[in-house]
Design a protein around this motif. Structure first.
Motif, PDB file in Angstrom:
ATOM      1  N   ARG A 140       2.504   4.542  -2.484  1.00 46.79           N
ATOM      2  CA  ARG A 140       2.920   5.668  -1.653  1.00 46.79           C
ATOM      3  C   ARG A 140       3.731   5.198  -0.440  1.00 46.79           C
ATOM      4  O   ARG A 140       4.726   5.807  -0.064  1.00 46.79           O
ATOM      5  N   ILE A 141       3.270   4.096   0.154  1.00 48.88           N
ATOM      6  CA  ILE A 141       3.932   3.588   1.353  1.00 48.88           C
ATOM      7  C   ILE A 141       5.265   2.927   1.025  1.00 48.88           C
ATOM      8  O   ILE A 141       6.236   3.054   1.771  1.00 48.88           O
ATOM      9  N   PHE A 142       5.319   2.218  -0.099  1.00 49.57           N
ATOM     10  CA  PHE A 142       6.486   1.378  -0.345  1.00 49.57           C
ATOM     11  C   PHE A 142       7.525   1.972  -1.294  1.00 49.57           C
ATOM     12  O   PHE A 142       8.682   1.566  -1.243  1.00 49.57           O
ATOM     13  N   CYS A 143       7.120   2.888  -2.177  1.00 47.43           N
ATOM     14  CA  CYS A 143       8.023   3.217  -3.282  1.00 47.43           C
ATOM     15  C   CYS A 143       8.553   4.645  -3.291  1.00 47.43           C
ATOM     16  O   CYS A 143       7.786   5.612  -3.368  1.00 47.43           O
ATOM     17  N   ASP A 144       9.878   4.748  -3.271  1.00 51.44           N
ATOM     18  CA  ASP A 144      10.548   6.003  -3.574  1.00 51.44           C
ATOM     19  C   ASP A 144      10.776   6.083  -5.082  1.00 51.44           C
ATOM     20  O   ASP A 144      10.749   5.061  -5.770  1.00 51.44           O
ATOM     21  N   ARG A 198      16.642  -4.267  -5.593  1.00 46.14           N
ATOM     22  CA  ARG A 198      15.649  -5.105  -4.938  1.00 46.14           C
ATOM     23  C   ARG A 198      14.266  -4.634  -5.390  1.00 46.14           C
ATOM     24  O   ARG A 198      14.012  -3.431  -5.448  1.00 46.14           O
ATOM     25  N   LYS A 200      10.576  -3.752  -4.817  1.00 47.49           N
ATOM     26  CA  LYS A 200       9.766  -3.423  -3.652  1.00 47.49           C
ATOM     27  C   LYS A 200       8.599  -4.395  -3.522  1.00 47.49           C
ATOM     28  O   LYS A 200       8.208  -4.752  -2.426  1.00 47.49           O
ATOM     29  N   ALA A 286       1.258  -4.382  10.487  1.00 48.69           N
ATOM     30  CA  ALA A 286       2.123  -3.190  10.433  1.00 48.69           C
ATOM     31  C   ALA A 286       1.847  -2.375   9.178  1.00 48.69           C
ATOM     32  O   ALA A 286       1.806  -1.141   9.213  1.00 48.69           O
ATOM     33  N   LYS A 290       0.173   1.658   8.528  1.00 51.97           N
ATOM     34  CA  LYS A 290       0.644   2.699   7.594  1.00 51.97           C
ATOM     35  C   LYS A 290      -0.460   3.089   6.606  1.00 51.97           C
ATOM     36  O   LYS A 290      -0.632   4.260   6.261  1.00 51.97           O
ATOM     37  N   LEU A 293      -2.921   5.540   8.117  1.00 55.53           N
ATOM     38  CA  LEU A 293      -2.348   6.893   8.203  1.00 55.53           C
ATOM     39  C   LEU A 293      -2.285   7.530   6.813  1.00 55.53           C
ATOM     40  O   LEU A 293      -2.582   8.717   6.647  1.00 55.53           O
TER      41      LEU A 293
ATOM     42  N   THR B  27       4.787   0.632  18.526  1.00 51.23           N
ATOM     43  CA  THR B  27       4.469  -0.254  19.641  1.00 51.23           C
ATOM     44  C   THR B  27       4.654  -1.719  19.270  1.00 51.23           C
ATOM     45  O   THR B  27       4.676  -2.578  20.124  1.00 51.23           O
ATOM     46  N   ARG B  28       4.779  -2.025  17.985  1.00 49.17           N
ATOM     47  CA  ARG B  28       4.996  -3.413  17.609  1.00 49.17           C
ATOM     48  C   ARG B  28       6.205  -3.499  16.698  1.00 49.17           C
ATOM     49  O   ARG B  28       6.554  -2.549  16.014  1.00 49.17           O
ATOM     50  N   LEU B  29       6.751  -4.674  16.620  1.00 45.80           N
ATOM     51  CA  LEU B  29       7.853  -4.902  15.718  1.00 45.80           C
ATOM     52  C   LEU B  29       7.303  -4.909  14.290  1.00 45.80           C
ATOM     53  O   LEU B  29       6.372  -5.649  13.978  1.00 45.80           O
ATOM     54  N   ASP B  30       7.855  -4.106  13.436  1.00 44.57           N
ATOM     55  CA  ASP B  30       7.392  -4.032  12.060  1.00 44.57           C
ATOM     56  C   ASP B  30       8.422  -4.695  11.155  1.00 44.57           C
ATOM     57  O   ASP B  30       9.478  -4.144  10.878  1.00 44.57           O
ATOM     58  N   TYR B  32       8.340  -5.112   8.119  1.00 38.00           N
ATOM     59  CA  TYR B  32       8.380  -4.559   6.767  1.00 38.00           C
ATOM     60  C   TYR B  32       9.160  -3.254   6.727  1.00 38.00           C
ATOM     61  O   TYR B  32       9.225  -2.588   5.706  1.00 38.00           O
ATOM     62  N   ASP B  34      12.127  -2.217   6.557  1.00 40.78           N
ATOM     63  CA  ASP B  34      13.191  -1.898   5.602  1.00 40.78           C
ATOM     64  C   ASP B  34      12.682  -1.812   4.166  1.00 40.78           C
ATOM     65  O   ASP B  34      13.453  -1.626   3.235  1.00 40.78           O
ATOM     66  N   ARG B  35      11.373  -1.980   3.981  1.00 35.37           N
ATOM     67  CA  ARG B  35      10.820  -1.925   2.630  1.00 35.37           C
ATOM     68  C   ARG B  35      10.126  -0.615   2.324  1.00 35.37           C
ATOM     69  O   ARG B  35       9.812  -0.331   1.176  1.00 35.37           O
ATOM     70  N   TYR B  36       9.826   0.160   3.345  1.00 31.24           N
ATOM     71  CA  TYR B  36       8.992   1.332   3.121  1.00 31.24           C
ATOM     72  C   TYR B  36       9.717   2.426   2.340  1.00 31.24           C
ATOM     73  O   TYR B  36      10.938   2.527   2.344  1.00 31.24           O
ATOM     74  N   ALA B  37       8.902   3.271   1.716  1.00 29.33           N
ATOM     75  CA  ALA B  37       9.422   4.483   1.093  1.00 29.33           C
ATOM     76  C   ALA B  37       9.874   5.442   2.182  1.00 29.33           C
ATOM     77  O   ALA B  37       9.412   5.383   3.324  1.00 29.33           O
ATOM     78  N   GLU B  38      10.757   6.335   1.810  1.00 28.03           N
ATOM     79  CA  GLU B  38      11.244   7.359   2.727  1.00 28.03           C
ATOM     80  C   GLU B  38      10.067   8.085   3.391  1.00 28.03           C
ATOM     81  O   GLU B  38      10.050   8.300   4.600  1.00 28.03           O
ATOM     82  N   ALA B  40       7.234   7.142   4.178  1.00 31.37           N
ATOM     83  CA  ALA B  40       6.419   6.361   5.104  1.00 31.37           C
ATOM     84  C   ALA B  40       6.984   6.373   6.522  1.00 31.37           C
ATOM     85  O   ALA B  40       6.272   6.091   7.477  1.00 31.37           O
ATOM     86  N   HIS B  41       8.261   6.691   6.646  1.00 30.94           N
ATOM     87  CA  HIS B  41       8.847   6.630   7.990  1.00 30.94           C
ATOM     88  C   HIS B  41       8.286   7.715   8.900  1.00 30.94           C
ATOM     89  O   HIS B  41       8.317   7.583  10.118  1.00 30.94           O
ATOM     90  N   MET B  43       5.127   8.383   8.872  1.00 34.07           N
ATOM     91  CA  MET B  43       3.738   8.005   9.158  1.00 34.07           C
ATOM     92  C   MET B  43       3.684   7.117  10.395  1.00 34.07           C
ATOM     93  O   MET B  43       3.834   5.901  10.295  1.00 34.07           O
ATOM     94  N   LYS B  44       3.496   7.725  11.543  1.00 33.47           N
ATOM     95  CA  LYS B  44       3.417   6.924  12.760  1.00 33.47           C
ATOM     96  C   LYS B  44       2.236   7.390  13.593  1.00 33.47           C
ATOM     97  O   LYS B  44       1.950   8.585  13.660  1.00 33.47           O
TER      98      LYS B  44
END
Lengths: 454, 454
Positions: A140-144, A198, A200, A286, A290, A293, B27-30, B32, B34-38, B40-41, B43-44
């Protein structure tokens, strides 16, 4: 519910036929069909589901399921522990909890993981509803939809189901006797690179792989990690059986060598009991944020009572001793399986020799089809999972997964004898008519692990 | 774990700030990212999460959470029941189970639902990890990204979180004192029709709506069902509190009047205990088939031990009598809340008068902002959930949800006194300076229910 003897047949794993595109049909008119999400159209019960209901009858020796054998668990210890727990902290154990999971259990999980060389902070652990939910939340977090994930060929049917539910594209990577093949992995990554894609992540089961039952030696793990580093690849290491290594100490986990690139999945389903549905993910900070959440959106919090129950078991019982007892029980069963196969399989049949876990992966003589012969096997009162369940791409017709975890050694021996009869008859049919009585199939590519020869 | 006193602060509900687009920041540098699914962005963790950690300190009266008060549960009965269960059928209760859930529990659930006029077949029930997972699985089955779902204005934060996780578009529909407004519903459906869109479903909480605490009378339910019929609309009826009606018998569920168009969600979290995470969906057969396949991909099977535990409780205990005892406990607390509000709220403040459930929905005098004043409320040792958490569209700044379920009546009274102080000071500031000391906000639309005047 104390009088209830039957509670339905356990599913144990998702319908192994449901990932196979063949033979699907809706048996009833579905008036909601135009309302479903795109992803739901792939969710169909397969034709073999009914067969597995039959296969669960007591007269059938089922070598199909992956149910751990928990008959040896100390019921008195569990019962007393739970009673005390409810009396002492019942209102806490029965209340809502945190989305990440109970802190004390997460500390105990770090102790468990240390047995495989992992050094971890409880704050990086997220509790899940079994490892299966870990796969679900990570996908869910990583894959579209359309994203590529790499998985061994063959791979765990439950993972393939989840990857399918998120509409990913599974690219299988070949194995050999030492598990995932680094050459094949590099080739797959180069091909993806060349096509501008690429992966995932890579999904791998280093110990006693389900279903192929091969294990990556430590050097192989390091080789794969080096390739992952080179290609900036994330690895999901699924390790439900690692502590059930039948010879010597557990091998160090991949996560023991790399804490940034490896997301580790663990479970109490095989070292304690699956009914509590307690698994976990160890992930970089990080990703863990996610995950929590995602867990909150999925369940608010994983089952609190289960977590306290597992924690209580770990505190009150010699759980390491219990694992040793499980190991000697599974050792006897594995040996029964291997000697039954040696005695009863017809010439040309090969299989893997597992060093732990629950399964053996069998390759049939050329021309035989494990899915086509399943009804005849069940008629002969033995069941297995056809190899096609473990491929996203229709391969596996010449393979089957046999499990030795649940039946008694005597039943396992009897099961291999019955299976041997079926195979001999199938081989005879094949010799007489040139093909099995199934539809002709596409040729098997050589992606499966080369099993040890008989 | 029996010595464990602290197990972290319960989440109870997903971070109520996480649906608000304002004030989000990583609050932190993540590494990962550029790997997340759409999906997931979105989810903060929100900025108010830290504040809620503070709000859980014992010196703060929290009117924020939705934790049921389970102190009255008969711990002896539960403890003995579990002990007997483990000794008698432990290996079954601790094993994998079916993806749909245990048959005996599904039968008992039909008995529970019959109290609200529902006639159902156990085969149409699917067990879930609390109602939250029911929402997750149903959204998974029905919603592609961008799909429209209708929900009351305001609506349950956990549902909004789930709808957000699947990237749906939530269209809020106004309420009045009798819950969801049929006129507003029809308008919304006509608007959607005119724009060529279709709502995948309407999500509604007919009893003691969370957070607005209003209830649909029977005639209103039928009116909504008629509109659903006219527009071919599917309804998800979420009913966690229905049996906790404080005056008289429970009202009949919408599902009691329509078995094809209504998918019903139930839960044991409020009538027994939430820590087992046992909820359910009653759905038409075709939808139930999809649900089970989705459940298998998500968790293999819902927690088996929890299901046996709930089943054992229902068999061994006078659970209906227990609900009566919960009701009288919540009645005292609701009355404390209402009399505290009557005594301490400044002029211009209004609130709803719930007939059950856990909450009161409060509307502040014009110019006050519940989210902006939350830090000052927590400093004054009282906490609530700002109204914005319950809207997908940024409304709710003049509202807050107050819960009376968990604290003692004395603490509830004290909480309303502290809240009254805060509001009086805020109102004074507003009179002096013309605005609250927050950023100017968009004007509140009149979508919220008209609460009973003070």
């Amino acid at each position: 519910m104390s009088q209830s003897g039957k509670a339905g047949q356990p599913a144990v794993e998702p319908d192994p036929g449901s990932t196979s595109p063949a033979q699907r049909q809706d048996t009833r008119l579905d008036t909601y069909v135009d309302r479903y999400a795109e992803r739901a159209h792939g969710m169909k019960a397969s034709a073999v589901r009914a067969l597995f209901a039959v296969a669960n009858r007591p007269e059938v020796v089922s070598l199909a399921g992956g149910m751990p054998n928990i008959a040896d668990l100390p019921l008195n210890v569990v019962a007393d522990g739970l009673k005390d727990m409810v009396l002492e902290i019942g209102p806490q154990a029965m209340q809502y909890g945190s989305g990440q999971g109970e802190p004390m259990l997460r500390e105990q999980i770090c102790e468990v993981m240390s047995l495989e060389g992992i050094s971890a902070d409880p704050d990086d652990v997220t509790i899940t509803v079994g490892s299966q939910q870990a796969l679900d939340l990570l996908t869910r977090i990583f894959c579209d939809p359309g994203d590529v994930v790499l998985a061994e060929a063959p791979s765990y049917v439950g993972a393939l189901n989840t990857f399918g539910a998120y509409e990913t594209t599974v690219v299988h990577v070949g194995m050999d006797d030492d598990g995932l093949d680094p050459v094949a992995l590099r080739e797959a990554l180069v091909r993806l690179q060349q096509s501008g894609q690429r992966a995932k992540f890579l999904y791998t089961i280093p110990n006693f792989q389900n279903p192929a039952a091969v294990t990556q030696p430590v050097a192989r793990r390091k080789e794969i990690l080096a390739i992952a580093e080179e290609f900036d690849l994330l690895i999901i290491e699924d390790n439900p059986y690692g502590l059930l290594r039948l010879s010597g100490d557990p091998l160090p986990a991949m996560r023991a060598f790399d804490s940034d690139r490896v997301i580790y999945l663990g479970s109490f389903s095989k070292t304690f009991a699956p009914g509590f549905r307690v698994g976990w993910v160890l992930a970089p900070h990080a990703v863990r944020e996610k995950l929590v959440l995602a867990q909150e959106a999925a369940t608010l919090c994983p089952p609190v009572f289960s977590q306290f129950a597992v924690s209580s078991y770990l505190s009150n019982h010699d759980w390491k001793g219990q694992i040793e007892s499980f190991k000697s029980m599974y050792l006897t069963r594995r040996d029964a399986m291997l000697s039954g196969l040696a005695e009863h399989m017809p010439t040309g049949t090969t299989w893997t020799h597992p060093d732990g876990g629950f399964f053996v992966w069998l390759t049939l003589p050329e021309g035989l089809d494990s899915q086509a012969m399943l009804p005849r096997a069940v008629s002969n009162r033995v069941a297995y999972v056809p190899g096609t369940a473990f491929y996203a791409d229709g391969l596996g017709t010449r393979n089957m997964r046999l499990s030795y975890c649940f039946p008694t050694p005597e039943r396992i021996l009897e099961g291999t004898r019955r299976l041997g009869d079926v195979l001999a008859r199938e081989a005879e049919l094949h010799r007489t008519f040139g093909i099995s009585d199934n539809q002709p199939r596409i040729a098997e590519r050589s992606q499966a692990p080369r099993p040890n020869q008989r």
